[in-house]
Scaffold this motif. Structure first.
Motif, PDB file in Angstrom:
ATOM      1  N   VAL A   1       0.866  -1.184   0.000  1.00 29.55           N
ATOM      2  CA  VAL A   1       0.000   0.000   0.000  1.00 29.55           C
ATOM      3  C   VAL A   1       0.897   1.227   0.000  1.00 29.55           C
ATOM      4  N   ASN A   2       1.076   1.788  -1.182  1.00 29.29           N
ATOM      5  CA  ASN A   2       2.001   2.901  -1.377  1.00 29.29           C
ATOM      6  C   ASN A   2       1.225   4.212  -1.397  1.00 29.29           C
ATOM      7  N   HIS A   3       1.185   4.877  -0.271  1.00 27.56           N
ATOM      8  CA  HIS A   3       0.480   6.156  -0.182  1.00 27.56           C
ATOM      9  C   HIS A   3       1.496   7.287  -0.087  1.00 27.56           C
ATOM     10  N   GLY A   4       2.041   7.674  -1.232  1.00 22.72           N
ATOM     11  CA  GLY A   4       2.925   8.828  -1.263  1.00 22.72           C
ATOM     12  C   GLY A   4       4.381   8.541  -1.013  1.00 22.72           C
ATOM     13  N   THR A   5       4.776   7.265  -0.864  1.00 25.37           N
ATOM     14  CA  THR A   5       6.178   6.957  -0.569  1.00 25.37           C
ATOM     15  C   THR A   5       7.065   7.212  -1.773  1.00 25.37           C
ATOM     16  N   ILE A   6       6.683   6.673  -2.934  1.00 27.37           N
ATOM     17  CA  ILE A   6       7.458   6.865  -4.153  1.00 27.37           C
ATOM     18  C   ILE A   6       6.515   6.689  -5.340  1.00 27.37           C
ATOM     19  N   ALA A   7       6.686   7.522  -6.376  1.00 22.14           N
ATOM     20  CA  ALA A   7       5.818   7.465  -7.551  1.00 22.14           C
ATOM     21  C   ALA A   7       6.557   6.842  -8.727  1.00 22.14           C
ATOM     22  N   ASP A   8       5.786   6.151  -9.596  1.00 19.78           N
ATOM     23  CA  ASP A   8       6.384   5.618 -10.815  1.00 19.78           C
ATOM     24  C   ASP A   8       6.488   6.725 -11.861  1.00 19.78           C
ATOM     25  N   GLU A   9       6.914   6.383 -13.073  1.00 16.53           N
ATOM     26  CA  GLU A   9       7.124   7.391 -14.108  1.00 16.53           C
ATOM     27  C   GLU A   9       5.814   8.035 -14.583  1.00 16.53           C
ATOM     28  N   MET A  10       4.683   7.426 -14.227  1.00 18.22           N
ATOM     29  CA  MET A  10       3.376   7.993 -14.576  1.00 18.22           C
ATOM     30  C   MET A  10       2.821   8.872 -13.455  1.00 18.22           C
ATOM     31  N   GLY A  11       3.564   8.931 -12.345  1.00 16.22           N
ATOM     32  CA  GLY A  11       3.102   9.712 -11.198  1.00 16.22           C
ATOM     33  C   GLY A  11       2.212   8.936 -10.256  1.00 16.22           C
ATOM     34  N   ASP A  12       2.048   7.627 -10.519  1.00 18.18           N
ATOM     35  CA  ASP A  12       1.196   6.789  -9.665  1.00 18.18           C
ATOM     36  C   ASP A  12       1.989   6.252  -8.473  1.00 18.18           C
ATOM     37  N   HIS A  13       1.296   6.098  -7.341  1.00 20.37           N
ATOM     38  CA  HIS A  13       1.906   5.499  -6.141  1.00 20.37           C
ATOM     39  C   HIS A  13       1.414   4.055  -6.038  1.00 20.37           C
ATOM     40  N   ASP A  14       2.134   3.172  -6.733  1.00 21.31           N
ATOM     41  CA  ASP A  14       1.709   1.785  -6.852  1.00 21.31           C
ATOM     42  C   ASP A  14       2.560   0.853  -5.988  1.00 21.31           C
ATOM     43  N   PRO A  15       2.083  -0.384  -5.774  1.00 22.25           N
ATOM     44  CA  PRO A  15       2.890  -1.378  -5.040  1.00 22.25           C
ATOM     45  C   PRO A  15       4.196  -1.649  -5.789  1.00 22.25           C
ATOM     46  N   TRP A  16       5.225  -2.012  -5.026  1.00 20.17           N
ATOM     47  CA  TRP A  16       6.523  -2.262  -5.643  1.00 20.17           C
ATOM     48  C   TRP A  16       7.283  -3.360  -4.898  1.00 20.17           C
ATOM     49  N   VAL A  17       8.269  -3.909  -5.609  1.00 24.35           N
ATOM     50  CA  VAL A  17       9.183  -4.864  -4.994  1.00 24.35           C
ATOM     51  C   VAL A  17      10.597  -4.470  -5.397  1.00 24.35           C
ATOM     52  N   GLU A  18      11.524  -4.731  -4.511  1.00 26.88           N
ATOM     53  CA  GLU A  18      12.936  -4.420  -4.757  1.00 26.88           C
ATOM     54  C   GLU A  18      13.734  -5.723  -4.771  1.00 26.88           C
ATOM     55  N   ILE A  19      14.586  -5.881  -5.787  1.00 31.76           N
ATOM     56  CA  ILE A  19      15.475  -7.040  -5.870  1.00 31.76           C
ATOM     57  C   ILE A  19      16.908  -6.556  -5.709  1.00 31.76           C
ATOM     58  N   TYR A  20      17.698  -7.342  -4.997  1.00 25.50           N
ATOM     59  CA  TYR A  20      19.050  -6.931  -4.612  1.00 25.50           C
ATOM     60  C   TYR A  20      20.060  -7.963  -5.092  1.00 25.50           C
ATOM     61  N   ASN A  21      21.197  -7.485  -5.587  1.00 29.10           N
ATOM     62  CA  ASN A  21      22.286  -8.366  -5.990  1.00 29.10           C
ATOM     63  C   ASN A  21      23.223  -8.576  -4.813  1.00 29.10           C
ATOM     64  N   LEU A  22      23.176  -9.763  -4.265  1.00 26.76           N
ATOM     65  CA  LEU A  22      23.978 -10.096  -3.091  1.00 26.76           C
ATOM     66  C   LEU A  22      25.465 -10.171  -3.410  1.00 26.76           C
ATOM     67  N   GLY A  23      25.814 -10.274  -4.690  1.00 25.62           N
ATOM     68  CA  GLY A  23      27.219 -10.332  -5.079  1.00 25.62           C
ATOM     69  C   GLY A  23      27.699 -11.765  -5.233  1.00 25.62           C
ATOM     70  N   PRO A  24      28.939 -11.906  -5.772  1.00 21.48           N
ATOM     71  CA  PRO A  24      30.029 -10.930  -5.720  1.00 21.48           C
ATOM     72  C   PRO A  24      30.230 -10.071  -6.951  1.00 21.48           C
TER      73      PRO A  24
END
Length: 554
Positions: free
Chosen positions: A78-101
């Motif tokens: 539930v994204n209420h103003g945290t970060i907007a996409d390129e359309m200006g929408d505040h939508d759900p998101w997921v982040e993927i991380y590269n653990l390395g090396p």
């Protein structure tokens, strides 16, 4: 190593910091064997070496990179103003991380909310370097671009899977079952890529490193029993060891994901179950019976009656919240803080799950002191600290320095400090307080013994009083000093360390060797002038200080 500063820019900053400490001496040393100009050239050579070495190491590490190094790291339903996409929408998101090396290409990776359909959405193809993040919009609006999935995260909680098509089929790389989340709250790993999952409410960090600041300030190991013969029965009608935690704060604390251990070198020995909460002002008893299958609050270790340690660690598995190192314990006698949450430990009539009581304190005779540590002295103190040194809480408390002039380390645990020789046991050193041979130990005399660390239960009187160091029997005097009125921001100490001669020190050295003259005389002229001139106007003081400084440099 590469993530944590082994690059040209970071190394250059650090080199210049260190070089600034010695640059004046290099350029003014008459005995220098080389040209002073070579100093700067060599610094540049170090930076150049790091830049080339880092590039080479990066290339080598890329050979070991695998697509399975990518991990689900953070998400928001539930994204209420945290970060907007390129359309200006505040939508759900997921982040993927590269653990390395190394560098990984995202081609062939898929996200899905249904394990039965592993190829529901193929990730956009891009390179992700070691320690980098990719942010994807799980909004069900695939038509808005390559970074928008055809499905959305469920605000009521659900599952998310990351799959790899290795050519022979779909292989699960990572997955997470996420809970229902409040608006503006994310659910992420800490540390990134490998830590436990936590509700992250204080700081939300899409496409950057997660921050988990839930380290309580007033959570204590408050009491324990390591030799429970027949004193406190456990839930299975036996008599296991036990550990009591106390929450001295004003808010409830969720212990889920934190750790208890009997070996501080192995902090993650036993994790608290998810949802374990200790209320504000409350107590929690954990059974240290070594049988975790018995239930939620049964640890995987037992305590040793002959002495060891108990440690409480944060969910990152690294940050110590509290610990106690203890010696051999008595049958059916607990060891706890008195009062609750303070630094004073004593033997007690057991009170698991409730307040430790002064009338339950048990006086355990230590017997005569066989040997007073040689060379252990009160070495320096300051009774009017206004601006000289800040304590752990940012204030400027009084302080006392102990010096061990002997050839062996000394365990100060059970010894006492006092500002009243008629009351020798005013403050007791915590168990396991060690001062190495030739070492110094700083104690904050701030009357804040409820704080963790070395904070004694009294403050010093700038108008004069006394300081005493007593042995563990509470009667044998090891060292003392009776002093008169003290100057502001001037310490009083032995010169040289451990000697009988006491002098006022214009440049205090808490935790270090005492000297009548500071190591950098030019830089110490200003405090000397402030003391001698007193209330002369600020312009005059600065004029004299600059003049003195110039004379010393010239």
């Amino acid at each position: 190593m590469l993530r944590e500063g082994f690059d040209a820019d970071s190394i250059n900053v650090r080199i210049q910091e260190l070089a600034d400490l010695i640059r004046y001496e290099v350029y003014h040393d008459p005995n220098l064997w080389t040209n002073s100009e070579d100093f700067e050239t060599e610094l540049e050579a170090i930076v150049d070496f790091v830049e080339k070495r880092a590039a080479y190491v990066n290339t080598q590490l890329n050979k070991y990179a695998r697509k399975t190094d990518l991990q689900l790291n953070d998400l928001m339903t539930v994204n209420h103003g945290t970060i907007a996409d390129e359309m200006g929408d505040h939508d759900p998101w997921v982040e993927i991380y590269n653990l390395g090396p190394g560098l990984v290409n995202t081609g062939g990776l898929f996200l899905t909310d249904d394990s039965g359909v592993p190829n529901k959405w193929e990730l956009p193809v891009q390179n992700l370097d070691d320690g980098e993040f990719i942010l994807l919009w799980l909004d069900g609006e695939h038509g808005q671009g390559a970074y928008h999935a055809p499905f959305s995260l469920n605000s009521g909680g659900g599952d998310l899977y990351l799959y790899l098509n290795d050519g022979s089929g779909y292989v699960l790389v990572d997955s997470i079952s996420y809970p229902e989340l409040d608006a503006g709250v994310s659910f992420g790993r800490f540390p990134d890529g490998k830590g436990l999952w936590h509700v992250l409410s204080e700081v939300v960090t899409p496409a950057s490193s997660n921050q988990f600041n839930n380290i309580p300030k007033n959570l204590f190991i408050n009491e324990f029993m390591a030799n429970n013969d027949e004193s406190v029965a456990g839930p299975y009608n036996d008599y296991p060891d036990w550990i009591e935690l106390y929450n001295g704060g004003t808010e409830a604390v969720d212990l889920g994901g934190m750790y208890l251990t009997d070996d501080v070198e192995k902090p993650t020995k036993w994790p608290f179950p998810s949802g374990t909460v200790i209320q504000a002002g409350g107590y929690l008893v954990v059974w240290a019976d070594g049988i975790p299958d018995r239930g939620l609050l049964h640890t995987s270790f037992r305590l040793s009656a002959s002495g060891e340690a108990v440690g409480l660690f944060a969910a990152d598995g690294e940050t110590e919240i509290d610990s106690i190192v203890f010696e051999a314990q008595l049958d059916d006698v607990s060891y706890g803080r008195l009062p609750d949450g303070t630094s004073n430990w004593t033997h007690l009539t057991p009170t698991p799950g409730s307040q430790n009581m002064a009338d339950g304190s048990i006086n355990v005779p230590t017997g005569p002191v066989d040997k007073i540590p040689e060379g252990l002295v009160i070495n320096e103190f300051m009774a009017s600290n206004r601006i000289t040194i800040a304590g752990p809480d940012g204030t400027n408390p009084d302080w006392i320095e102990i010096y061990n002039g002997g050839n062996e380390s000394v365990n100060l645990g059970d010894m006492y400090l006092t500002d009243n020789l008629g009351n020798p046991t005013k403050w007791r050193f915590p168990d396991g307080t060690i001062i190495e041979a030739g070492g110094f130990l700083l104690i904050w005399a701030d009357d804040a013994s409820n704080s963790s660390g070395l904070h004694c239960s009294f403050a010093l009187n700038a108008n004069g009083e006394e300081i005493g160091l007593f042995a563990s029997d509470g009667t044998t005097l090891i060292d003392s000093i009776v002093y008169t009125k003290q100057l502001r921001d001037v310490s009083y100490g032995r010169v040289p360390d451990g000697a009988d001669n006491w002098e006022h020190l214009l440049s205090p050295t808490p935790g270090w060797g005492n000297t009548k003259k500071p190591p950098y005389e030019a830089e110490s002229s200003l405090p000397m002038i402030l003391i001698l001139v007193g209330a002369v106007g600020l312009v005059t003081i600065l004029f004299v200080a600059i003049t003195k400084y110039s004379e010393k440099r010239g």
